[in-house]
Write an enzyme that holds these catalytic residues in place. Structure first.
Site, PDB file in Angstrom:
ATOM      1  CB  ILE A 186     -32.327  19.707  -2.566  1.00  0.00           C
ATOM      2  CG1 ILE A 186     -32.227  21.195  -2.162  1.00  0.00           C
ATOM      3  CG2 ILE A 186     -30.981  19.003  -2.409  1.00  0.00           C
ATOM      4  CD1 ILE A 186     -31.212  22.000  -2.936  1.00  0.00           C
ATOM      5  CB  CYS A 188     -39.232  24.217   1.962  1.00  0.00           C
ATOM      6  SG  CYS A 188     -39.019  22.794   0.899  1.00  0.00           S
ATOM      7  NE  ARG A 234     -39.307  20.301  -3.829  1.00  0.00           N
ATOM      8  CZ  ARG A 234     -39.304  19.472  -4.851  1.00  0.00           C
ATOM      9  NH1 ARG A 234     -40.051  19.739  -5.910  1.00  0.00           N
ATOM     10  NH2 ARG A 234     -38.560  18.387  -4.850  1.00  0.00           N
ATOM     11  CG  LEU A 235     -33.325  25.609  -2.555  1.00  0.00           C
ATOM     12  CD1 LEU A 235     -33.283  26.681  -3.643  1.00  0.00           C
ATOM     13  CD2 LEU A 235     -32.296  25.926  -1.475  1.00  0.00           C
ATOM     14  N   GLY A 289     -18.559  22.759   8.178  1.00  0.00           N
ATOM     15  CA  GLY A 289     -17.941  22.133   9.337  1.00  0.00           C
ATOM     16  C   GLY A 289     -18.659  22.444  10.636  1.00  0.00           C
ATOM     17  CG  ASN A 314     -37.475  24.201   6.390  1.00  0.00           C
ATOM     18  OD1 ASN A 314     -36.655  24.057   5.489  1.00  0.00           O
ATOM     19  ND2 ASN A 314     -37.261  24.975   7.436  1.00  0.00           N
ATOM     20  N   GLY A 315     -36.621  21.006   5.193  1.00  0.00           N
ATOM     21  CA  GLY A 315     -35.406  20.324   5.621  1.00  0.00           C
ATOM     22  C   GLY A 315     -35.002  19.199   4.701  1.00  0.00           C
ATOM     23  CG  ASP A 335     -36.612  14.487   1.836  1.00  0.00           C
ATOM     24  OD1 ASP A 335     -37.363  15.063   1.025  1.00  0.00           O
ATOM     25  OD2 ASP A 335     -35.693  15.084   2.433  1.00  0.00           O
TER      26      ASP A 335
END
Length: 629
Positions: free
Chosen positions: A56, A2, A53-54, A369, A78-79, A103
């Site tokens: 997930i 987010c 918010r995205l 990576g 956010n995260g 979460d």
């Protein structure tokens, strides 16, 4: 994933609802799926927090803000927290009640149970704020590596914070001034690491930090998150064979933990060591074909798609490949660079956005990576310690001056090429007889002594990089190199590049190598396990070599190199020439006009390749004219 924002007003602010909405709307790209706000103006002051918010994890019930059960605390986040299920199980055993499967709620319940000491328990990437009404305090927290951004700004009457600077600028009551520190850092490094920004008045919260704002006194106190030593294992006596086994275990586990998602995910696959290993591990942990994504260039020297194709074929992924030219970027360039809010001159931001844009059409989450080089010692610059000490053993400072003169005459590169001549020139310019060579090698733009050439003397703070090292601490071994990289280039460049580019495309990127368990492990190992002679990332490559064709992981790689030196002479040339207009430069009162003009003209005429310096100037001017014109 987010974006967050917040406002505190010392008095009741009738416009706080409008302001938080405006801040939220500025970062809608970070979270196009949903949004939420919290407003409290029932007291002597006003507090508002917002988030985009995205979605997930917990797509249906994970909406924010999240409240404590007694409504005395509120959180925007956010995260991603990768160990949230483990933490939730622990809290359930203590009798905690949960209303969602997110979460975000785990963070709140942890805070209710353990207070601020709970922040050290989080394994993830995050920036969040908690308004604790009972304490009259706002806590703003940022993760250990600095994967998620956080800006803040305080005036006599207000305190603002946000994931991106554009949110603060939208509602700030005044125009900001260019910071001499920020300017000097940018032209040395090509980016600006925390706590500084390009503006005098605005700061970034440093990684692994808690900012505590007292709503009564209006004081700010910043402290580090005190990490508990959760890992009792002692790895310092491991044999190399034992270290290889542990490396495989830790990397596999980290990839698994970073794969938790309620939406499709894939990997960014460049064909290099780190992304190839992450893609291999993800492929091993799922039952279906994974999606892999790569970017290439029509300039053959910079194109490495053949390597990513080989890895894709090996693991049997659904591979998606995109080839870029300068013309492909013309329409997106302004949008990409302006989204960073500050001058930012890492050329690989361009392909990072483009691969994110294409990837977002297929998946919402991509593993990368990133961090493998910092964790396991993978950069060419880590050779410089050995080379510097070897060089000064046989060449006096007087002879070194002659070598520099020789290189400027006979090793004069006329086009953008990252071959032997480029590397030799970079090494010679980084040589230092006071053991301060590492700060030279990480200065991707202008070295400290060169700042006075490009910038007017009253705009330069030439010793600002010294503040990022311990007093009297000589940076002369691999452990120190990697520590400085985590503090400067990882937090200020690489993670900023990926966060803004991916979020602009509304896609979440996760970096399995950025894991505290991996860091605690490698920090206990001898340097020779990581850099064995001239063999970089030795332990990581040896740990996974059986999964790839013979010598595949030992092949050299460009990194995410981009031919911007050539592009500046092509599609970007007209704009670049407008940036050295004499009247503009005089009006700006920042640059030494004759020096910067000559630097640009020599590059455009192919008299001398000045790719990095000219690109740094070009990106600055693009930012400046957008913000001060």
């Amino acid at each position: 994933m987010c974006g967050i924002s917040g406002i505190y007003s010392i008095t009741k602010d009738k416009e706080v609802s409008l302001k938080i909405s405006e801040m939220n709307n500025e970062i809608i790209h970070r979270g196009p799926d949903d949004g939420g706000v919290y407003i409290n103006d029932d007291i002597n002051y006003s507090v508002a927090m917002g988030m985009r918010r995205l979605s997930i994890i917990d797509l249906n019930s994970g909406k924010q803000p999240i409240h404590s059960l007694d409504k005395s605390k509120v959180l925007v986040f956010n995260g991603e927290i990768y160990n949230y299920q483990e933490l939730k199980t622990k809290l359930l055993k203590k009798g905690a009640t949960f209303l969602t499967n997110s979460d975000t709620e785990v963070i709140m319940r942890l805070y209710e149970e353990y207070g601020r000491s709970s922040f050290s328990m989080l394994d993830g990437m995050f920036a969040f704020s908690i308004y604790d009404i009972t304490l009259n305090k706002i806590l703003v927290v940022r993760d250990f590596f600095g994967e998620k951004p956080l800006y803040y700004y305080q005036t006599k009457d207000y305190f603002y914070w946000a994931s991106e600077l554009k949110s603060i600028k939208k509602v700030a009551p005044k125009n900001f001034n260019i910071s001499k520190k920020g300017l000097s850092l940018y032209f040395q490094l090509t980016y600006i690491p925390a706590p500084h920004t390009i503006y005098e008045e605005v700061y970034k919260l440093e990684s692994n930090s808690i900012l505590e704002f007292d709503c009564v006194t209006n004081n700010i106190e910043i402290t580090k998150i005190k990490r508990k030593k959760e890992f009792s294992d002692n790895y310092s006596d491991l044999t190399f064979s034992e270290a290889k086994i542990k490396t495989r275990e830790l990397v596999y586990n980290s990839v698994n933990s970073r794969s938790i998602s309620d939406v499709p995910l894939g990997t960014f696959l460049s064909g290099g060591v780190d992304s190839s290993i992450v893609s291999h591990c993800l492929n091993e942990s799922v039952n279906s074909k994974i999606n892999t994504f790569s970017i290439g260039f029509n300039t053959k020297q910079f194109d490495e798609t053949e390597k990513s194709r080989k890895v894709s074929k090996l693991i049997g992924s659904n591979h998606h490949e995109f080839i870029l030219s300068d013309k492909d970027l013309v329409d997106d360039l302004d949008n990409i660079l302006s989204n960073y809010d500050e001058p930012f001159a890492d050329p690989s931001a361009l392909p990072t956005y483009m691969v994110s844009k294409y990837t977002s059409q297929k998946v919402k989450v991509a593993l990368t990576g990133d961090g493998g080089d910092e964790m396991f010692g993978g950069y060419n610059k880590y050779y410089v310690g050995k080379l510097n000490n070897l060089y000064i053993k046989y060449f006096s400072e007087k002879n070194h001056a002659k070598m520099l003169s020789f290189s400027s005459k006979f090793l004069n590169q006329k086009k953008d090429s990252r071959g032997l001549i480029f590397k030799s020139n970079k090494l010679l310019k980084s040589i230092n007889y006071e053991n301060n060579f590492y700060m030279n090698i990480i200065s991707l733009g202008f070295h400290r002594k060169e700042l006075l050439s490009i910038l007017k003397s009253n705009k330069v703070e030439s010793d600002i990089l010294d503040s990022y090292t311990e007093k009297d601490d000589l940076i002369n071994n691999l452990k120190q190199f990697r520590k400085i990289d985590r503090k400067l280039s990882l937090e200020g460049d690489l993670l900023v590049k990926v966060d803004r580019a991916s979020m602009l495309a509304s896609i979440e990127c996760r970096a399995p190598f950025l894991n505290m368990k991996i860091l605690d492990f490698v920090e206990q190992l001898p340097d020779k396990y990581l850099l064995n002679g001239w063999n970089k990332k030795y332990l990581l490559k040896e740990s996974f070599k059986d999964a790839f064709p013979k010598n595949f992981l030992n092949k050299s790689k460009q990194g995410f190199a981009v031919p911007v030196g050539d592009w500046l002479k092509l599609s970007f040339k007209k704009e670049l020439l407008s940036y050295i207009d004499r009247s503009l430069l005089i009006k700006q009162d920042l640059f030494n006009v004759d020096y910067i003009t000559e630097l640009v003209i020599n590059h455009l005429n192919s008299t001398k390749d000045n790719t990095y310096k000219v690109w740094t100037f070009y990106c600055f001017q693009k930012w400046y004219l957008l913000n001060f014109n």
